[in-house]
Scaffold this motif. Structure first.
Motif, PDB file in Angstrom:
ATOM      1  N   ASN A 431       0.827  -1.213   0.000  1.00  0.00           N
ATOM      2  CA  ASN A 431       0.000   0.000   0.000  1.00  0.00           C
ATOM      3  C   ASN A 431       0.861   1.263   0.000  1.00  0.00           C
ATOM      4  O   ASN A 431       0.582   2.236   0.704  1.00  0.00           O
ATOM      5  CB  ASN A 431      -0.956   0.010   1.203  1.00  0.00           C
ATOM      6  N   GLU A 432       1.921   1.238  -0.787  1.00  0.00           N
ATOM      7  CA  GLU A 432       2.842   2.362  -0.877  1.00  0.00           C
ATOM      8  C   GLU A 432       2.618   3.138  -2.164  1.00  0.00           C
ATOM      9  O   GLU A 432       2.336   2.559  -3.216  1.00  0.00           O
ATOM     10  CB  GLU A 432       4.299   1.867  -0.834  1.00  0.00           C
ATOM     11  N   GLU A 433       2.753   4.428  -2.084  1.00  0.00           N
ATOM     12  CA  GLU A 433       2.662   5.286  -3.262  1.00  0.00           C
ATOM     13  C   GLU A 433       4.067   5.609  -3.762  1.00  0.00           C
ATOM     14  O   GLU A 433       5.003   5.740  -2.979  1.00  0.00           O
ATOM     15  CB  GLU A 433       1.932   6.589  -2.923  1.00  0.00           C
ATOM     16  N   TRP A 434       4.206   5.722  -5.077  1.00  0.00           N
ATOM     17  CA  TRP A 434       5.494   6.126  -5.637  1.00  0.00           C
ATOM     18  C   TRP A 434       5.782   7.571  -5.257  1.00  0.00           C
ATOM     19  O   TRP A 434       4.904   8.427  -5.332  1.00  0.00           O
ATOM     20  CB  TRP A 434       5.494   5.985  -7.160  1.00  0.00           C
ATOM     21  N   SER A 435       6.994   7.835  -4.872  1.00  0.00           N
ATOM     22  CA  SER A 435       7.388   9.187  -4.482  1.00  0.00           C
ATOM     23  C   SER A 435       8.367   9.742  -5.507  1.00  0.00           C
ATOM     24  O   SER A 435       9.430   9.157  -5.727  1.00  0.00           O
ATOM     25  CB  SER A 435       8.031   9.170  -3.092  1.00  0.00           C
ATOM     26  N   THR A 436       7.990  10.853  -6.156  1.00  0.00           N
ATOM     27  CA  THR A 436       8.893  11.481  -7.119  1.00  0.00           C
ATOM     28  C   THR A 436      10.060  12.121  -6.384  1.00  0.00           C
ATOM     29  O   THR A 436       9.968  12.462  -5.205  1.00  0.00           O
ATOM     30  CB  THR A 436       8.148  12.546  -7.942  1.00  0.00           C
ATOM     31  N   ARG A 437      11.166  12.323  -7.108  1.00  0.00           N
ATOM     32  CA  ARG A 437      12.376  12.798  -6.453  1.00  0.00           C
ATOM     33  C   ARG A 437      12.629  14.290  -6.663  1.00  0.00           C
ATOM     34  O   ARG A 437      12.973  15.002  -5.732  1.00  0.00           O
ATOM     35  CB  ARG A 437      13.575  11.984  -6.983  1.00  0.00           C
ATOM     36  N   TRP A 438      12.435  14.773  -7.877  1.00  0.00           N
ATOM     37  CA  TRP A 438      12.843  16.145  -8.192  1.00  0.00           C
ATOM     38  C   TRP A 438      11.693  17.069  -8.553  1.00  0.00           C
ATOM     39  O   TRP A 438      11.894  18.270  -8.717  1.00  0.00           O
ATOM     40  CB  TRP A 438      13.864  16.120  -9.339  1.00  0.00           C
ATOM     41  N   PHE A 439      10.500  16.513  -8.678  1.00  0.00           N
ATOM     42  CA  PHE A 439       9.323  17.314  -9.022  1.00  0.00           C
ATOM     43  C   PHE A 439       8.163  16.944  -8.115  1.00  0.00           C
ATOM     44  O   PHE A 439       8.089  15.824  -7.616  1.00  0.00           O
ATOM     45  CB  PHE A 439       8.916  17.071 -10.489  1.00  0.00           C
ATOM     46  N   GLU A 440       7.265  17.913  -7.919  1.00  0.00           N
ATOM     47  CA  GLU A 440       6.052  17.638  -7.151  1.00  0.00           C
ATOM     48  C   GLU A 440       4.857  18.248  -7.854  1.00  0.00           C
ATOM     49  O   GLU A 440       4.975  19.268  -8.555  1.00  0.00           O
ATOM     50  CB  GLU A 440       6.164  18.198  -5.726  1.00  0.00           C
ATOM     51  N   LEU A 441       3.710  17.617  -7.685  1.00  0.00           N
ATOM     52  CA  LEU A 441       2.487  18.105  -8.313  1.00  0.00           C
ATOM     53  C   LEU A 441       2.019  19.359  -7.598  1.00  0.00           C
ATOM     54  O   LEU A 441       1.885  19.384  -6.375  1.00  0.00           O
ATOM     55  CB  LEU A 441       1.405  17.017  -8.257  1.00  0.00           C
ATOM     56  N   GLY A 442       1.813  20.421  -8.365  1.00  0.00           N
ATOM     57  CA  GLY A 442       1.382  21.686  -7.782  1.00  0.00           C
ATOM     58  C   GLY A 442       0.553  22.473  -8.773  1.00  0.00           C
ATOM     59  O   GLY A 442      -0.074  21.904  -9.674  1.00  0.00           O
TER      60      GLY A 442
END
Length: 470
Positions: A431-442
């Motif tokens: 039940n883990e979500e992928w975590s981006t490294r250099w960008f985030e949704l905004g």
């Protein structure tokens, strides 16, 4: 082969080129349009410091024994992004690397920075937007689909920029990028996620995502989206590419707008590759007309001069026009590419905004790459020790294809896809979500729309805890 191997990137070479490395290699401080003053083959940087390769390690693999239709006919009614394509239809670049081809004509951004007049800045930005799709001409091979978490870094001191991109989503496939001037002159960023449609004989890519260019010196921000891209003859005949649709570039500080119409070729092909538009001020008054071809050159001219020239052209055309012969018959043959007229009729008084340079003489044997594209996957001495392990240059399937080992490339591609699927299943179990490294949704601060924004830190070169995607 993986039935989740997206075909979307076969037609989305966002985005750039037809110009040789010579023009793009112009010193970013000089920001000139005169390509004649540049190096003529792109293997030497304008400052003479470093050589870059001018050939790929192996020539292009022949696609003559492969038929896309053999793949597509089994997938009628299925989502196009799930179609598996043989590796023979790829080119040895990741889609993240192909995005970086936006930057081939960075000198146009610096030209915009140097202009004191906002309309002239918009002209340079418009030329840059057109140049960004020019490399798609004759590039019918599809780039490799980036793996989730894959990155690409491109630093070009000779052109005055550095870029980082990351694959931030797998379904839907989204690629985010951020580029910046080395002296803080500009920021250029966006996220790309095209939507595909299959029309029987052709595949159309609808552009999705916003592109943003910021010029801090002038306190300005420009936003736009790319035109539609269509690959013809995916079943039979020679593949050829068409760009069409309206691109609107908005200066959010001044209210000025540039409207560019990438014209469809039409029944007789007279409009193939043509771009026509105008720049208007905040009161909607046309300040200049822009015209040309995205495969050749872009010019600017006064609106009154343009209208007068167009009226004269219509009169001349009416005198020599013959009755058109109706030919609406349906046929299942190839959509022949219209004969290309290689020159743009220049209106007296026009100003050249951008011109492409010839591709290298051996381009057809190198996937129709430009000089700029040929350098993108080059792994220079010492690079392997400083790049993060997620960088495209380290992908074994792309590297194998580049050296001409198609069997190894196919095996590695399948292995990487299996590894990606297994990792996705493991995350689902936990039940883990992928975590981006250099960008985030905004939120894009200028359009108010959802966007992937660079969080910073990449160029500090602290690459700890890189995901093991290869």
């Amino acid at each position: 082969m993986n039935n989740e191997d997206e075909f979307y990137d076969a037609v989305t070479g966002l985005d750039s080129d037809e110009s040789c490395e010579g023009t793009s290699e112009a010193s970013f401080k000089d920001a000139v349009v005169d390509a004649g003053a540049e190096k003529n083959n792109g293997t030497v940087q304008a400052n003479g410091i470093k050589k870059r390769r001018s050939n790929l390690p192996a020539p292009m693999f022949s696609r003559n024994n492969f038929s896309i239709w053999n793949i597509l006919k089994k997938c009628i009614g299925l989502e196009l992004s799930k179609i598996t394509m043989p590796i023979a239809f790829n080119e040895p670049l990741s889609f993240l690397q192909r995005i970086s081809e936006y930057m081939e004509h960075t000198y146009l951004i610096y030209k915009a920075c140097a202009e004191s007049d906002s309309i002239e800045r918009m002209q340079a930005v418009a030329a840059f937007a057109v140049s960004a799709v020019a490399s798609q001409w004759d590039r019918t091979g599809k780039p490799f689909n980036p793996l989730l978490g894959e990155t690409y870094e491109l630093a070009r001191e000779d052109q005055g920029f550095r870029l980082i991109s990351e694959q931030v989503s797998h379904h839907p496939p989204i690629s985010a990028f951020h580029a910046e001037g080395l002296a803080g002159d500009f920021l250029f960023h966006g996220s790309i996620y095209p939507k595909l449609k299959f029309w029987g004989k052709s595949v159309e890519a609808e552009p999705k995502g916003t592109i943003t260019l910021e010029l801090p010196k002038h306190n300005e921000a420009y936003t736009w989206s790319n035109p539609f891209c269509c690959v013809h003859n995916v079943i039979v005949g020679k593949l050829w590419i068409e760009q069409y649709g309206t691109v609107e570039i908005l200066n959010h500080s001044t209210g000025e707008k540039c409207v560019l119409n990438f014209k469809p070729c039409g029944m007789f092909g007279k409009e193939l590759h043509r771009v026509e538009g105008y720049i208007q001020d905040k009161s909607k008054k046309k300040r200049c007309v822009i015209y040309g071809k995205w495969t050749e050159c872009i010019w600017s001219v006064d609106p009154q001069v343009y209208e007068s020239h167009r009226r004269n052209d219509k009169k001349a055309e009416a005198k020599k026009q013959k009755p058109e012969e109706a030919d609406d018959a349906e046929n299942d043959d190839a959509d022949d590419m219209p004969e290309v007229q290689e020159t743009v009729a220049v209106i007296p008084g026009s100003t050249l905004l951008w011109r492409v340079c010839p591709r290298p003489s051996h381009s057809a044997e190198m996937y129709n790459f430009t000089n700029f594209a040929i350098t993108l996957n080059e792994l220079e001495p010492g690079m392997e020790g400083i790049l993060p392990q997620t960088d495209c240059r380290l992908r074994p399937d792309i590297r194998a294809m580049e050296i001409g080992d198609m069997d190894e490339a196919s095996r590695e591609k399948e292995r990487l896809e299996e590894k990606q699927r297994a990792a996705r299943k493991d995350r689902a179990k936990e039940n883990e979500e992928w975590s981006t490294r250099w960008f985030e949704l905004g939120t894009n601060p200028y359009t108010g729309s959802q966007d992937w924004l660079y969080t910073g830190g990449y160029f500090d070169r602290k690459f700890t805890d890189c995901p093991d995607i290869y």
